[in-house]
Motif scaffolding. Structure first.
Motif, mmCIF file in Angstrom:
data_model
loop_
_atom_site.group_PDB
_atom_site.id
_atom_site.type_symbol
_atom_site.label_atom_id
_atom_site.label_comp_id
_atom_site.label_asym_id
_atom_site.label_seq_id
_atom_site.Cartn_x
_atom_site.Cartn_y
_atom_site.Cartn_z
ATOM 1 N N LEU A 1 2.037 12.157 -11.340
ATOM 2 C CA LEU A 1 3.266 12.476 -12.067
ATOM 3 C C LEU A 1 3.723 11.314 -12.930
ATOM 4 C CD1 LEU A 1 5.392 14.148 -9.233
ATOM 5 C CD2 LEU A 1 4.249 15.323 -11.105
ATOM 6 N N PHE A 2 3.467 10.092 -12.451
ATOM 7 C CA PHE A 2 4.071 8.914 -13.062
ATOM 8 C C PHE A 2 3.162 8.282 -14.108
ATOM 9 C CE2 PHE A 2 5.819 9.129 -8.665
ATOM 10 C CZ PHE A 2 7.092 9.531 -9.022
ATOM 11 N N GLN A 3 2.715 9.087 -15.042
ATOM 12 C CA GLN A 3 1.978 8.579 -16.183
ATOM 13 C C GLN A 3 2.966 8.120 -17.251
ATOM 14 O OE1 GLN A 3 -1.840 10.680 -17.167
ATOM 15 N NE2 GLN A 3 -0.810 12.370 -16.139
ATOM 16 N N PRO A 4 2.579 7.174 -18.090
ATOM 17 C CA PRO A 4 3.501 6.667 -19.107
ATOM 18 C C PRO A 4 4.092 7.789 -19.957
ATOM 19 C CG PRO A 4 1.537 5.306 -19.016
ATOM 20 C CD PRO A 4 1.271 6.492 -18.134
ATOM 21 N N LEU A 5 5.391 7.758 -20.098
ATOM 22 C CA LEU A 5 6.166 8.701 -20.901
ATOM 23 C C LEU A 5 6.052 10.147 -20.438
ATOM 24 C CD1 LEU A 5 5.867 7.288 -24.534
ATOM 25 C CD2 LEU A 5 7.500 6.727 -22.734
ATOM 26 N N ASP B 1 0.796 -1.219 0.000
ATOM 27 C CA ASP B 1 0.000 0.000 0.000
ATOM 28 C C ASP B 1 0.831 1.272 0.000
ATOM 29 O OD1 ASP B 1 -2.329 -1.501 0.053
ATOM 30 O OD2 ASP B 1 -2.354 -1.582 2.255
ATOM 31 N N LYS B 2 2.125 1.152 0.321
ATOM 32 C CA LYS B 2 2.903 2.364 0.564
ATOM 33 C C LYS B 2 4.158 2.515 -0.286
ATOM 34 C CE LYS B 2 1.366 2.892 5.355
ATOM 35 N NZ LYS B 2 1.788 3.085 6.771
ATOM 36 N N ARG B 3 4.439 1.553 -1.172
ATOM 37 C CA ARG B 3 5.645 1.694 -1.977
ATOM 38 C C ARG B 3 5.342 1.435 -3.443
ATOM 39 N NH1 ARG B 3 9.472 3.132 0.928
ATOM 40 N NH2 ARG B 3 10.854 3.254 -0.864
ATOM 41 N N MET B 4 6.139 2.076 -4.272
ATOM 42 C CA MET B 4 5.988 1.922 -5.711
ATOM 43 C C MET B 4 7.371 1.915 -6.356
ATOM 44 S SD MET B 4 3.571 4.110 -8.323
ATOM 45 C CE MET B 4 4.375 5.690 -8.007
ATOM 46 N N MET B 5 7.570 0.996 -7.296
ATOM 47 C CA MET B 5 8.787 0.962 -8.109
ATOM 48 C C MET B 5 8.517 1.708 -9.407
ATOM 49 S SD MET B 5 11.135 -0.788 -6.488
ATOM 50 C CE MET B 5 12.242 -1.280 -7.783
ATOM 51 N N VAL B 6 9.465 2.544 -9.779
ATOM 52 C CA VAL B 6 9.322 3.357 -10.983
ATOM 53 C C VAL B 6 10.542 3.141 -11.870
ATOM 54 C CG1 VAL B 6 8.968 5.671 -11.903
ATOM 55 C CG2 VAL B 6 8.090 5.101 -9.632
ATOM 56 N N SER C 1 -2.940 10.118 1.097
ATOM 57 C CA SER C 1 -3.196 11.539 1.293
ATOM 58 C C SER C 1 -3.366 12.240 -0.050
ATOM 59 C CB SER C 1 -2.035 12.185 2.055
ATOM 60 O OG SER C 1 -0.858 12.171 1.269
ATOM 61 N N ALA C 2 -3.891 13.442 -0.010
ATOM 62 C CA ALA C 2 -4.067 14.220 -1.237
ATOM 63 C C ALA C 2 -2.727 14.473 -1.923
ATOM 64 C CB ALA C 2 -4.763 15.543 -0.916
ATOM 65 N N ARG C 3 -1.690 14.709 -1.127
ATOM 66 C CA ARG C 3 -0.362 14.948 -1.691
ATOM 67 C C ARG C 3 0.157 13.701 -2.390
ATOM 68 N NH1 ARG C 3 4.982 17.082 1.674
ATOM 69 N NH2 ARG C 3 6.405 17.137 -0.134
ATOM 70 N N SER C 4 -0.086 12.523 -1.804
ATOM 71 C CA SER C 4 0.358 11.276 -2.416
ATOM 72 C C SER C 4 -0.390 11.002 -3.706
ATOM 73 C CB SER C 4 0.176 10.115 -1.446
ATOM 74 O OG SER C 4 1.041 10.233 -0.340
ATOM 75 N N ARG C 5 -1.695 11.289 -3.711
ATOM 76 C CA ARG C 5 -2.469 11.105 -4.938
ATOM 77 C C ARG C 5 -1.960 12.018 -6.037
ATOM 78 N NH1 ARG C 5 -6.766 10.752 -1.166
ATOM 79 N NH2 ARG C 5 -7.348 12.942 -1.538
ATOM 80 N N SER D 1 15.996 2.241 -12.011
ATOM 81 C CA SER D 1 14.795 1.908 -11.258
ATOM 82 C C SER D 1 14.814 2.675 -9.945
ATOM 83 C CB SER D 1 14.738 0.405 -10.976
ATOM 84 O OG SER D 1 14.599 -0.332 -12.178
ATOM 85 N N PHE D 2 13.656 3.182 -9.552
ATOM 86 C CA PHE D 2 13.532 3.961 -8.330
ATOM 87 C C PHE D 2 12.481 3.339 -7.414
ATOM 88 C CE2 PHE D 2 14.993 6.955 -11.520
ATOM 89 C CZ PHE D 2 15.963 7.683 -10.847
ATOM 90 N N SER D 3 12.685 3.564 -6.138
ATOM 91 C CA SER D 3 11.686 3.217 -5.136
ATOM 92 C C SER D 3 11.181 4.512 -4.514
ATOM 93 C CB SER D 3 12.304 2.328 -4.050
ATOM 94 O OG SER D 3 11.396 2.120 -2.991
ATOM 95 N N THR D 4 9.863 4.623 -4.365
ATOM 96 C CA THR D 4 9.295 5.818 -3.765
ATOM 97 C C THR D 4 8.120 5.441 -2.873
ATOM 98 O OG1 THR D 4 8.433 8.034 -4.222
ATOM 99 C CG2 THR D 4 7.698 6.266 -5.662
ATOM 100 N N THR D 5 7.871 6.262 -1.882
ATOM 101 C CA THR D 5 6.778 6.032 -0.947
ATOM 102 C C THR D 5 5.515 6.724 -1.443
ATOM 103 O OG1 THR D 5 8.330 5.946 0.895
ATOM 104 C CG2 THR D 5 6.024 6.298 1.438
ATOM 105 N N ILE D 6 4.394 6.029 -1.348
ATOM 106 C CA ILE D 6 3.109 6.614 -1.700
ATOM 107 C C ILE D 6 2.138 6.352 -0.553
ATOM 108 C CG2 ILE D 6 3.383 6.416 -4.191
ATOM 109 C CD1 ILE D 6 1.777 3.838 -4.056
#
Length: 233
Positions: free
Chosen positions: A42-46, A9-14, A33-37, A25-30
């Motif tokens: 930001l991470f839409q394809p291309l 629920d809280k991590r995403m690989m980019v 919250s409104a800020r997380s949404r 490859s990056f790891s980021t926390t999601i």
């Protein structure tokens, strides 16, 4: 930005292609919250992003610090036809650039191509074909047109034209080989002059993807291929 994968629920690989370091490859926390949404948008394809991170060469996954839109698109993620092309090309680039190191000309070619697509309202049905063929200039297996004459076959393994069919089965007969020669000469500004039916365009897409699959180790079956084949009449 090429691909995202959620981990819990809280991590995403980019996965991204960066200008300075190539493919990373990056790891980021999601979160929820409104800020997380807003961050996830930001991470839409291309998407073309400006990212801040502390690069660690020894680490396979970098920790992403800040990310912001570097170049805001006007239509790529809103026009349904362009969105389908973006999904297809993001998957395509995910496989093609998997082992890419720093390659500034490749990065600039992708960015300038997306900017062109974003700026036009029509006459872009052949965009993905020209994009993929011209991309071969930057990844090391540009088809050789030097000795092409009408009636030649195209050897997909060697990336060159030949007067007689090779012994292996990975080649194109003269009619389809001529279309490859034509596509290599097209540019975005002139590609609308090459009229194709949906069937012809889909066949070209299949051939080009097969060509890359022969030259890029680990190039998997593309899930988005069927989507782009339904586009355009």
């Amino acid at each position: 930005m090429l691909r995202t994968v959620r981990y819990g629920d809280k991590r995403m690989m980019v996965d991204m292609l960066t200008e300075q370091y190539g493919r990373l490859s990056f790891s980021t926390t999601i979160g929820s919250s409104a800020r997380s949404r807003q961050k996830k948008l930001l991470f839409q394809p291309l998407s073309i992003l400006e990212v801040v991170f502390d690069y660690r060469q020894s680490q396979q996954v970098q920790r992403l610090g800040e990310a912001r839109i570097w170049w805001p698109s006007v239509s790529l993620h809103f026009d349904s036809y362009k969105m389908s092309l973006v999904f297809f090309l993001s998957e395509f680039l995910y496989y093609v650039t998997r082992d890419e190191q720093e390659n500034v000309p490749l990065f600039e070619y992708i960015v300038s191509s997306l900017a062109w697509l974003d700026s036009v309202d029509c006459s872009f049905s052949n965009f993905h074909l020209v994009f993929m063929m011209q991309l071969s200039r930057y990844v090391g297996f540009l088809p050789n047109l030097d000795n092409y004459t009408e009636g030649d076959c195209f050897d997909l393994e060697e990336g060159s034209f030949c007067h007689a069919a090779p012994y292996h089965g990975n080649y194109l007969e003269p009619t389809e080989a001529a279309r490859i020669a034509l596509l290599m000469r097209l540019r975005y500004e002139t590609m609308h002059l090459c009229a194709m039916s949906r069937r012809e365009r889909n066949r070209c897409t299949e051939v080009i993807v097969s060509f890359y699959r022969l030259h890029v180790p680990g190039f998997a079956e593309m899930k988005s291929l069927a989507v782009v084949q339904d586009l355009f009449v």
